[in-house]
Design a protein around this motif. Structure first.
Motif, PDB file in Angstrom:
ATOM      1  N   ALA A  91      92.400  73.089  37.024  1.00 25.37           N
ATOM      2  CA  ALA A  91      93.462  73.869  37.654  1.00 25.37           C
ATOM      3  C   ALA A  91      94.498  72.880  38.164  1.00 25.37           C
ATOM      4  O   ALA A  91      94.148  71.790  38.645  1.00 25.37           O
ATOM      5  CB  ALA A  91      92.910  74.702  38.802  1.00 25.37           C
ATOM      6  N   ILE A  92      95.750  73.252  38.069  1.00 22.85           N
ATOM      7  CA  ILE A  92      96.845  72.370  38.455  1.00 22.85           C
ATOM      8  C   ILE A  92      97.460  72.864  39.755  1.00 22.85           C
ATOM      9  O   ILE A  92      97.968  73.992  39.819  1.00 22.85           O
ATOM     10  CB  ILE A  92      97.935  72.313  37.366  1.00 22.85           C
ATOM     11  CG1 ILE A  92      97.340  71.880  36.027  1.00 22.85           C
ATOM     12  CG2 ILE A  92      99.063  71.382  37.793  1.00 22.85           C
ATOM     13  CD1 ILE A  92      98.318  71.982  34.873  1.00 22.85           C
ATOM     14  N   GLU A  93      97.413  72.038  40.779  1.00 20.05           N
ATOM     15  CA  GLU A  93      98.182  72.333  41.989  1.00 20.05           C
ATOM     16  C   GLU A  93      99.622  71.925  41.679  1.00 20.05           C
ATOM     17  O   GLU A  93      99.893  70.734  41.473  1.00 20.05           O
ATOM     18  CB  GLU A  93      97.630  71.565  43.179  1.00 20.05           C
ATOM     19  CG  GLU A  93      98.341  71.899  44.475  1.00 20.05           C
ATOM     20  CD  GLU A  93      97.699  71.266  45.705  1.00 20.05           C
ATOM     21  OE1 GLU A  93      98.394  71.225  46.740  1.00 20.05           O
ATOM     22  OE2 GLU A  93      96.540  70.829  45.638  1.00 20.05           O
ATOM     23  N   PRO A  94     100.549  72.866  41.631  1.00 17.46           N
ATOM     24  CA  PRO A  94     101.844  72.610  40.994  1.00 17.46           C
ATOM     25  C   PRO A  94     102.868  71.895  41.875  1.00 17.46           C
ATOM     26  O   PRO A  94     104.043  72.266  41.916  1.00 17.46           O
ATOM     27  CB  PRO A  94     102.313  74.014  40.640  1.00 17.46           C
ATOM     28  CG  PRO A  94     101.754  74.862  41.722  1.00 17.46           C
ATOM     29  CD  PRO A  94     100.410  74.272  42.048  1.00 17.46           C
ATOM     30  N   GLN A  95     102.415  70.881  42.581  1.00 10.20           N
ATOM     31  CA  GLN A  95     103.344  70.122  43.411  1.00 10.20           C
ATOM     32  C   GLN A  95     102.949  68.657  43.405  1.00 10.20           C
ATOM     33  O   GLN A  95     101.799  68.305  43.144  1.00 10.20           O
ATOM     34  CB  GLN A  95     103.365  70.670  44.833  1.00 10.20           C
ATOM     35  CG  GLN A  95     102.029  70.644  45.558  1.00 10.20           C
ATOM     36  CD  GLN A  95     102.108  71.323  46.907  1.00 10.20           C
ATOM     37  OE1 GLN A  95     103.157  71.375  47.544  1.00 10.20           O
ATOM     38  NE2 GLN A  95     100.990  71.868  47.379  1.00 10.20           N
ATOM     39  N   THR A  96     103.928  67.821  43.681  1.00  6.88           N
ATOM     40  CA  THR A  96     103.687  66.389  43.854  1.00  6.88           C
ATOM     41  C   THR A  96     104.434  65.962  45.101  1.00  6.88           C
ATOM     42  O   THR A  96     105.619  66.275  45.258  1.00  6.88           O
ATOM     43  CB  THR A  96     104.200  65.582  42.641  1.00  6.88           C
ATOM     44  OG1 THR A  96     103.580  66.081  41.457  1.00  6.88           O
ATOM     45  CG2 THR A  96     103.849  64.107  42.797  1.00  6.88           C
ATOM     46  N   THR A  97     103.746  65.273  45.992  1.00  6.76           N
ATOM     47  CA  THR A  97     104.353  64.849  47.254  1.00  6.76           C
ATOM     48  C   THR A  97     104.367  63.325  47.345  1.00  6.76           C
ATOM     49  O   THR A  97     103.693  62.640  46.570  1.00  6.76           O
ATOM     50  CB  THR A  97     103.588  65.451  48.439  1.00  6.76           C
ATOM     51  OG1 THR A  97     102.225  65.022  48.383  1.00  6.76           O
ATOM     52  CG2 THR A  97     103.620  66.967  48.384  1.00  6.76           C
ATOM     53  N   CYS A  98     105.100  62.814  48.318  1.00  6.24           N
ATOM     54  CA  CYS A  98     105.301  61.357  48.358  1.00  6.24           C
ATOM     55  C   CYS A  98     104.066  60.611  48.849  1.00  6.24           C
ATOM     56  O   CYS A  98     103.840  59.462  48.468  1.00  6.24           O
ATOM     57  CB  CYS A  98     106.515  61.024  49.231  1.00  6.24           C
ATOM     58  SG  CYS A  98     106.225  61.159  51.018  1.00  6.24           S
ATOM     59  N   GLY A  99     103.273  61.233  49.729  1.00  9.40           N
ATOM     60  CA  GLY A  99     102.085  60.579  50.256  1.00  9.40           C
ATOM     61  C   GLY A  99     102.352  59.562  51.348  1.00  9.40           C
ATOM     62  O   GLY A  99     101.405  58.957  51.886  1.00  9.40           O
ATOM     63  N   ARG A 100     103.605  59.370  51.724  1.00  9.34           N
ATOM     64  CA  ARG A 100     103.955  58.318  52.682  1.00  9.34           C
ATOM     65  C   ARG A 100     104.629  58.827  53.953  1.00  9.34           C
ATOM     66  O   ARG A 100     104.626  58.140  54.969  1.00  9.34           O
ATOM     67  CB  ARG A 100     104.885  57.298  52.008  1.00  9.34           C
ATOM     68  CG  ARG A 100     104.281  56.572  50.817  1.00  9.34           C
ATOM     69  CD  ARG A 100     105.254  55.561  50.240  1.00  9.34           C
ATOM     70  NE  ARG A 100     106.451  56.222  49.712  1.00  9.34           N
ATOM     71  CZ  ARG A 100     106.552  56.710  48.481  1.00  9.34           C
ATOM     72  NH1 ARG A 100     105.524  56.641  47.655  1.00  9.34           N
ATOM     73  NH2 ARG A 100     107.663  57.280  48.062  1.00  9.34           N
ATOM     74  N   CYS A 101     105.226  60.013  53.894  1.00  8.62           N
ATOM     75  CA  CYS A 101     105.979  60.523  55.044  1.00  8.62           C
ATOM     76  C   CYS A 101     105.025  61.007  56.139  1.00  8.62           C
ATOM     77  O   CYS A 101     103.824  61.166  55.905  1.00  8.62           O
ATOM     78  CB  CYS A 101     106.900  61.654  54.604  1.00  8.62           C
ATOM     79  SG  CYS A 101     106.024  63.162  54.118  1.00  8.62           S
ATOM     80  N   PRO A 102     105.528  61.248  57.348  1.00  8.77           N
ATOM     81  CA  PRO A 102     104.654  61.733  58.428  1.00  8.77           C
ATOM     82  C   PRO A 102     103.908  63.015  58.082  1.00  8.77           C
ATOM     83  O   PRO A 102     102.740  63.180  58.449  1.00  8.77           O
ATOM     84  CB  PRO A 102     105.626  61.945  59.596  1.00  8.77           C
ATOM     85  CG  PRO A 102     106.724  60.957  59.352  1.00  8.77           C
ATOM     86  CD  PRO A 102     106.889  60.928  57.854  1.00  8.77           C
ATOM     87  N   ASN A 299      95.620  71.275  50.872  1.00  8.99           N
ATOM     88  CA  ASN A 299      94.172  71.024  50.930  1.00  8.99           C
ATOM     89  C   ASN A 299      93.356  72.301  50.724  1.00  8.99           C
ATOM     90  O   ASN A 299      92.347  72.526  51.402  1.00  8.99           O
ATOM     91  CB  ASN A 299      93.814  70.384  52.284  1.00  8.99           C
ATOM     92  CG  ASN A 299      94.620  69.137  52.563  1.00  8.99           C
ATOM     93  OD1 ASN A 299      94.593  68.189  51.797  1.00  8.99           O
ATOM     94  ND2 ASN A 299      95.363  69.152  53.662  1.00  8.99           N
ATOM     95  N   THR A 300      93.767  73.124  49.776  1.00  5.53           N
ATOM     96  CA  THR A 300      93.108  74.410  49.547  1.00  5.53           C
ATOM     97  C   THR A 300      92.423  74.533  48.191  1.00  5.53           C
ATOM     98  O   THR A 300      91.562  75.399  48.024  1.00  5.53           O
ATOM     99  CB  THR A 300      94.138  75.553  49.652  1.00  5.53           C
ATOM    100  OG1 THR A 300      95.205  75.288  48.718  1.00  5.53           O
ATOM    101  CG2 THR A 300      94.707  75.670  51.058  1.00  5.53           C
ATOM    102  N   TYR A 301      92.802  73.726  47.220  1.00  2.00           N
ATOM    103  CA  TYR A 301      92.317  73.946  45.859  1.00  2.00           C
ATOM    104  C   TYR A 301      90.800  73.795  45.704  1.00  2.00           C
ATOM    105  O   TYR A 301      90.160  74.626  45.047  1.00  2.00           O
ATOM    106  CB  TYR A 301      93.066  73.058  44.870  1.00  2.00           C
ATOM    107  CG  TYR A 301      94.179  73.807  44.167  1.00  2.00           C
ATOM    108  CD1 TYR A 301      94.161  74.020  42.798  1.00  2.00           C
ATOM    109  CD2 TYR A 301      95.252  74.327  44.886  1.00  2.00           C
ATOM    110  CE1 TYR A 301      95.172  74.722  42.149  1.00  2.00           C
ATOM    111  CE2 TYR A 301      96.268  75.033  44.260  1.00  2.00           C
ATOM    112  CZ  TYR A 301      96.223  75.228  42.892  1.00  2.00           C
ATOM    113  OH  TYR A 301      97.218  75.938  42.267  1.00  2.00           O
ATOM    114  N   PRO A 302      90.161  72.785  46.281  1.00  3.32           N
ATOM    115  CA  PRO A 302      88.700  72.694  46.111  1.00  3.32           C
ATOM    116  C   PRO A 302      87.962  73.928  46.627  1.00  3.32           C
ATOM    117  O   PRO A 302      87.081  74.467  45.939  1.00  3.32           O
ATOM    118  CB  PRO A 302      88.334  71.432  46.910  1.00  3.32           C
ATOM    119  CG  PRO A 302      89.570  70.593  46.854  1.00  3.32           C
ATOM    120  CD  PRO A 302      90.699  71.579  46.953  1.00  3.32           C
ATOM    121  N   SER A 303      88.339  74.406  47.809  1.00  3.45           N
ATOM    122  CA  SER A 303      87.658  75.593  48.345  1.00  3.45           C
ATOM    123  C   SER A 303      88.043  76.834  47.553  1.00  3.45           C
ATOM    124  O   SER A 303      87.204  77.719  47.316  1.00  3.45           O
ATOM    125  CB  SER A 303      87.976  75.778  49.834  1.00  3.45           C
ATOM    126  OG  SER A 303      89.368  75.894  50.056  1.00  3.45           O
ATOM    127  N   GLY A 304      89.292  76.928  47.105  1.00  5.58           N
ATOM    128  CA  GLY A 304      89.709  78.076  46.311  1.00  5.58           C
ATOM    129  C   GLY A 304      88.933  78.181  45.010  1.00  5.58           C
ATOM    130  O   GLY A 304      88.485  79.275  44.615  1.00  5.58           O
TER     131      GLY A 304
END
Length: 351
Positions: A91-102, A299-304
């Protein structure tokens, strides 16, 4: 695996017009995975972009591929990918985030200011035979979970996030206003979190019936009865512990607020057409209602995936219409014009 150089994609060239084009298959960066798309659900946002060419300040200025609720098969991986190999179902979580911002560092990566989200201008989506995604936004799915049900993890995630935001506990009572696909999957989320009573409201009998099949305990057709009156009557006049408004309807939001008990919680999930609407401030302050905005999910895909794979609800029963990639425009028209007969419309790009 053989990977072609080109693929078919359903491209929105202007509002109410989808053209199937030949496009290059996406090229991978080192941390990316190429996925053969097997199923894509039609979302309300896809329909809105298709009909109006915009959602608020997000405007489609150039031809764009819609679709973001998706699942498929891994066919290639970048050189730095370690978690996946060809042939795996994801399953693809359809977003990509920077991982560095607050926001990312605090775990609230859905609030990343630099998020790149499928089918949000100018980013192309998943109504195509292949898409690429960064490996940390892919999640394995078990063999017994069909691709179309795995694609439902995306709208399901919104309900899970609402449950997390409002701190839903086992035994709690919840009201969910609006039984579109997000609202219906929110019913499953409330059930998964152990809600003892789940009240749902909508205008369409087919949606209320689906909600009851998925685990709702009380359904209110707002054409026939006032939602607040019905909910208060069944809670001894107290109201529910939490209400989630998923329709983006100002009247439904007012009803959600007034159905919450003193000290209860309100989640605003749906987006109304207008940015500002009247709100009963006295009801909020007098009863100390906590209000939560819900923006996508984190942080929802594993539980979903785990919930749906467990068979907690017959999610497959929501899929009422199926189309090939070549008929993507028909799929969008169906979702736009058949609200009394369709629940979830699905597109199969590689069928």
């Amino acid at each position: 695996m053989h990977i072609p150089e080109t693929m078919k994609a359903a491209v929105m060239t202007k509002p109410r017009e989808i053209v199937v084009e030949t496009r290059p298959v996406p090229e991978l960066n080192g941390d990316e995975v190429l996925v053969k798309v097997m199923a894509v659900g039609v979302c309300g946002s896809d329909v809105h972009y298709y009909e109006h060419g915009r959602i608020g300040n997000a405007i489609v200025k150039n031809p764009m591929i819609l679709g973001h609720e998706c699942a498929g098969e891994v066919v290639a991986v970048g050189g730095a990918v370690s978690r996946f190999r060809g042939g795996e179902r994801v399953a693809i979580e359809p977003q990509t985030t920077c991982g560095r911002c607050p926001a990312c560092k605090s775990g609230k990566y859905n609030l990343c200011p630099d998020v790149v989200f499928f089918a949000t201008p100018p980013v192309d989506g998943a109504f195509a035979q292949y898409v690429k995604a960064r490996e940390d936004f892919l999640f394995p799915i078990p063999d017994h979970l069909p691709y179309e049900e795995a694609s439902l993890v995306e709208p399901f995630s919104v309900g899970i996030h609402a449950a997390n935001r409002t701190g839903l506990k086992p035994g709690a009572t919840v009201a969910i206003m609006g039984m579109g696909p997000v609202g219906l999957m929110a019913v499953v989320a409330a059930k998964a979190y152990g809600a003892s009573r789940i009240f749902v409201t909508d205008l369409e009998p087919i949606r209320l019936e689906a909600a009851l099949r998925l685990g709702a305990t009380h359904a209110v057709n707002v054409r026939e009865r006032d939602a607040v009156e019905a909910i208060l009557a069944r809670t001894d006049g107290l109201g529910v512990d939490a209400a989630w408004e998923t329709a983006g309807n100002p009247k439904a939001l007012q009803s959600a607020l007034l159905s919450v008990r003193r000290g209860g919680k309100l989640a605003v999930v749906g987006l109304p057409m207008q940015a500002e609407i009247p709100f009963n401030v006295h009801a909020i302050t007098d009863r100390e209602i906590d209000i939560y905005g819900v923006f996508r999910y984190a942080n929802t895909y594993p539980s979903g995936i785990a919930f749906l794979a467990s068979g907690i609800a017959d999610a497959a029963s929501l899929i009422t219409d199926r189309y090939s990639l070549e008929r993507t425009q028909d799929a969008l028209e169906r979702a736009l014009n058949n609200k009394s007969g369709s629940l979830k419309v699905m597109v199969y790009p590689n069928a």
